[in-house]
Motif scaffolding. Structure first.
Motif, PDB file in Angstrom:
ATOM      1  N   GLN A 163       0.860  -1.190   0.000  1.00 19.47           N
ATOM      2  CA  GLN A 163       0.000   0.000   0.000  1.00 19.47           C
ATOM      3  C   GLN A 163       0.899   1.243   0.000  1.00 19.47           C
ATOM      4  O   GLN A 163       1.994   1.226   0.566  1.00 19.47           O
ATOM      5  CB  GLN A 163      -0.893   0.011   1.245  1.00 19.47           C
ATOM      6  CG  GLN A 163      -0.145  -0.214   2.554  1.00 19.47           C
ATOM      7  CD  GLN A 163      -1.059  -0.218   3.777  1.00 19.47           C
ATOM      8  OE1 GLN A 163      -2.202   0.198   3.697  1.00 19.47           O
ATOM      9  NE2 GLN A 163      -0.557  -0.677   4.903  1.00 19.47           N
ATOM     10  N   SER A 223       0.430   3.729   1.649  1.00 22.18           N
ATOM     11  CA  SER A 223       0.495   4.225   3.036  1.00 22.18           C
ATOM     12  C   SER A 223       1.879   3.964   3.627  1.00 22.18           C
ATOM     13  O   SER A 223       2.263   4.594   4.623  1.00 22.18           O
ATOM     14  CB  SER A 223      -0.549   3.530   3.911  1.00 22.18           C
ATOM     15  OG  SER A 223      -1.823   3.630   3.346  1.00 22.18           O
ATOM     16  N   ARG A 261       0.454  -7.171  -4.150  1.00 21.00           N
ATOM     17  CA  ARG A 261      -0.199  -8.041  -3.163  1.00 21.00           C
ATOM     18  C   ARG A 261      -0.257  -9.458  -3.714  1.00 21.00           C
ATOM     19  O   ARG A 261      -0.398  -9.654  -4.927  1.00 21.00           O
ATOM     20  CB  ARG A 261      -1.624  -7.562  -2.849  1.00 21.00           C
ATOM     21  CG  ARG A 261      -1.617  -6.291  -2.045  1.00 21.00           C
ATOM     22  CD  ARG A 261      -2.982  -5.890  -1.543  1.00 21.00           C
ATOM     23  NE  ARG A 261      -2.940  -4.495  -1.118  1.00 21.00           N
ATOM     24  CZ  ARG A 261      -3.964  -3.798  -0.693  1.00 21.00           C
ATOM     25  NH1 ARG A 261      -5.150  -4.367  -0.589  1.00 21.00           N
ATOM     26  NH2 ARG A 261      -3.823  -2.536  -0.328  1.00 21.00           N
ATOM     27  N   GLU A 285      -2.276 -11.863  -4.580  1.00 24.60           N
ATOM     28  CA  GLU A 285      -3.718 -11.935  -4.859  1.00 24.60           C
ATOM     29  C   GLU A 285      -3.987 -12.978  -5.928  1.00 24.60           C
ATOM     30  O   GLU A 285      -3.160 -13.182  -6.808  1.00 24.60           O
ATOM     31  CB  GLU A 285      -4.212 -10.622  -5.485  1.00 24.60           C
ATOM     32  CG  GLU A 285      -4.155  -9.401  -4.636  1.00 24.60           C
ATOM     33  CD  GLU A 285      -5.478  -9.096  -3.972  1.00 24.60           C
ATOM     34  OE1 GLU A 285      -6.339 -10.013  -3.889  1.00 24.60           O
ATOM     35  OE2 GLU A 285      -5.643  -7.972  -3.510  1.00 24.60           O
ATOM     36  N   GLU A 297      -5.438  -7.294  -9.381  1.00 27.74           N
ATOM     37  CA  GLU A 297      -4.125  -7.630  -9.937  1.00 27.74           C
ATOM     38  C   GLU A 297      -3.146  -7.812  -8.788  1.00 27.74           C
ATOM     39  O   GLU A 297      -3.373  -7.277  -7.695  1.00 27.74           O
ATOM     40  CB  GLU A 297      -3.628  -6.478 -10.830  1.00 27.74           C
ATOM     41  CG  GLU A 297      -3.770  -6.747 -12.314  1.00 27.74           C
ATOM     42  CD  GLU A 297      -2.812  -7.813 -12.852  1.00 27.74           C
ATOM     43  OE1 GLU A 297      -2.171  -8.533 -12.066  1.00 27.74           O
ATOM     44  OE2 GLU A 297      -2.723  -7.926 -14.083  1.00 27.74           O
ATOM     45  N   GLN A 319      -1.720   2.828  -6.547  1.00 24.50           N
ATOM     46  CA  GLN A 319      -2.546   3.625  -5.639  1.00 24.50           C
ATOM     47  C   GLN A 319      -1.992   5.042  -5.612  1.00 24.50           C
ATOM     48  O   GLN A 319      -0.846   5.279  -6.021  1.00 24.50           O
ATOM     49  CB  GLN A 319      -2.479   3.082  -4.202  1.00 24.50           C
ATOM     50  CG  GLN A 319      -3.192   1.769  -3.978  1.00 24.50           C
ATOM     51  CD  GLN A 319      -3.160   1.350  -2.510  1.00 24.50           C
ATOM     52  OE1 GLN A 319      -2.343   1.842  -1.727  1.00 24.50           O
ATOM     53  NE2 GLN A 319      -4.026   0.435  -2.147  1.00 24.50           N
ATOM     54  N   GLY A 365      -6.378   6.828   0.364  1.00 28.76           N
ATOM     55  CA  GLY A 365      -5.620   5.907  -0.501  1.00 28.76           C
ATOM     56  C   GLY A 365      -6.454   5.523  -1.708  1.00 28.76           C
ATOM     57  O   GLY A 365      -7.229   4.577  -1.666  1.00 28.76           O
ATOM     58  N   GLY A 398      -7.431   4.106  -5.283  1.00 30.40           N
ATOM     59  CA  GLY A 398      -6.992   3.044  -6.200  1.00 30.40           C
ATOM     60  C   GLY A 398      -6.861   3.636  -7.605  1.00 30.40           C
ATOM     61  O   GLY A 398      -7.854   3.782  -8.301  1.00 30.40           O
TER      62      GLY A 398
END
Ligand code: FA5
Length: 350
Positions: free
Chosen positions: A170, A172, A203, A205, A212, A217, A316, A318
């Motif tokens: 992220q 962040s 990630r 995922e 994806e 972000q 945040g 996307g």
């Protein structure tokens, strides 16, 4: 199994199978697990039982509680995925097979959206920050009020290097460094922190049309004296109205992220029906777009800022999803496909 428990489980399964909206799940949760809910009601019957009966009954009620909680969570994810797919499928779309002039270079659609957002925030006094893709556990989690073994980490499994560093899950992850970079100017010279930091995130995922393992972000933070939720709403509304070139209404719903308190999910009025209600917004008139909230005092403290004196918001966005919505890209994987004939269609904003 106790008869009452079996009957209750059956009734719950039927109710859950019939739920087609996420809002209905909350009603089901309250009616089974709430203070006056049916499962909670079973526990009240414990007083009438012998110690031996209590043991079995208590165990069965607890198992039912776990079953109900897990089943609601699973269904919530299913409905959210289905809603997102419906939203993307109903967007005006472009044809990936249209032959086009690939001899001219063009910007990637995510670059176009990113630059658009950057320009809007720049005019509002925000700095644009760059940050590395390989970060430490402290940057990505600990400094964001997510200690080791916190359940919030489960949502953001990522790729780890042998030296313990990781690919950031992220944007962040840059927050702590940004606060440290500007804390002195804030506290000694009274200069507010206003920064955005777009970046690639990773990630672990399962990929599908809207997920994806590599995506973008754009994080934004603002810290000063007396920053409130109204400031957050103003900046988000302005940015989104500029990006979509029309007036966008926003609303906030509660959302949980350990690094903000209170935390929200920001929805925008549906771009397809203008908020009247249509299949892509599940007739609610709203689309979920951007998690955000007021920065948690622990996060400010870790960033060298006194939370008694200063407050701030963080969001945040996307970016990949924003690009999909702006250009009507129905499958996120097209954006990483490297297909020039597909990607070079997005030249109008150049
Ligand atoms: C976060 O990543 C938080 N860091 C956002 C935040 C920042 C909250 C500041 C509060 C304050 P989340 O996991 O929901 O939250 O991801 C944010 C956005 O990134 C999602 O809304 C979605 O648009 C995008 N995103 C997340 N995972 C993926 C994925 N696998 N593929 C594409 N986009 C994704």
């Amino acid at each position: 199994m106790n008869e009452n428990i079996t009957a209750l489980k059956g009734a719950f399964d039927t109710a859950l199978a019939g739920a087609v909206e996420i809002s209905a799940l909350e009603e089901i949760r309250i009616s089974y697990l709430g203070k006056n809910g049916s499962v909670t009601g079973l526990l009240k019957e414990m007083g009438k039982l012998t110690p031996e009966e209590k043991k079995t009954f208590g165990k069965e009620v607890n198992e039912l509680k776990v079953y109900v909680t897990d089943a609601i969570e699973k269904k919530q994810k299913e409905l959210a995925d289905a809603a997102l797919n419906a939203e993307i499928n109903s967007l005006p779309t472009f044809d990936v097979s249209v032959p086009c002039d690939t001899t001219r270079g063009s910007f990637h659609p995510i670059t176009l959206v990113q630059r658009h957002c950057e320009n809007v925030f720049r005019t509002m006094g925000f700095t644009i920050e760059d940050y590395s893709e390989i970060v430490t556990d402290y940057e990505c989690f600990e400094s964001l009020n997510i200690p080791k073994f916190h359940p919030a980490r489960d949502m953001q499994d990522t790729y780890y290097l042998e030296n313990g560093q990781l690919l950031k899950s992220q944007t962040s992850a840059a927050q702590n460094a940004i606060y440290r970079k500007y804390a002195k100017a804030l506290m000694e010279e009274g200069k507010p922190i206003r920064a955005i930091f777009p970046g690639r995130c990773f990630r672990n995922e399962n990929t599908d049309a809207c997920h994806e393992n590599t995506f973008f972000q754009m994080e934004g933070v603002m810290v000063d004296r007396d920053i409130s939720i109204s400031n957050l709403i103003f900046f988000m509304k302005t940015m989104l109205s500029e990006v979509f070139q029309k007036d966008i209404n926003v609303r906030l719903r509660p959302g949980f992220f350990p690094f903000v308190e209170p935390g929200f999910e920001l929805d925008i009025s549906c771009l397809i029906c203008g908020g009247e209600g249509c299949p892509s917004c599940k007739h609610s008139g709203w689309l979920e777009l951007c998690p955000c909230g007021m920065i948690h005092p622990n996060v400010l403290t870790d960033g060298g800022i006194d939370p008694e004196e200063y407050t701030g918001f963080a969001f945040g966005l996307g970016l990949t999803r924003l690009a999909m919505m702006k250009y009507g890209v129905r499958d996120i994987r097209d954006l990483n496909s490297g297909s020039l004939s597909c990607l070079s269609q997005f030249t109008e904003d150049k």
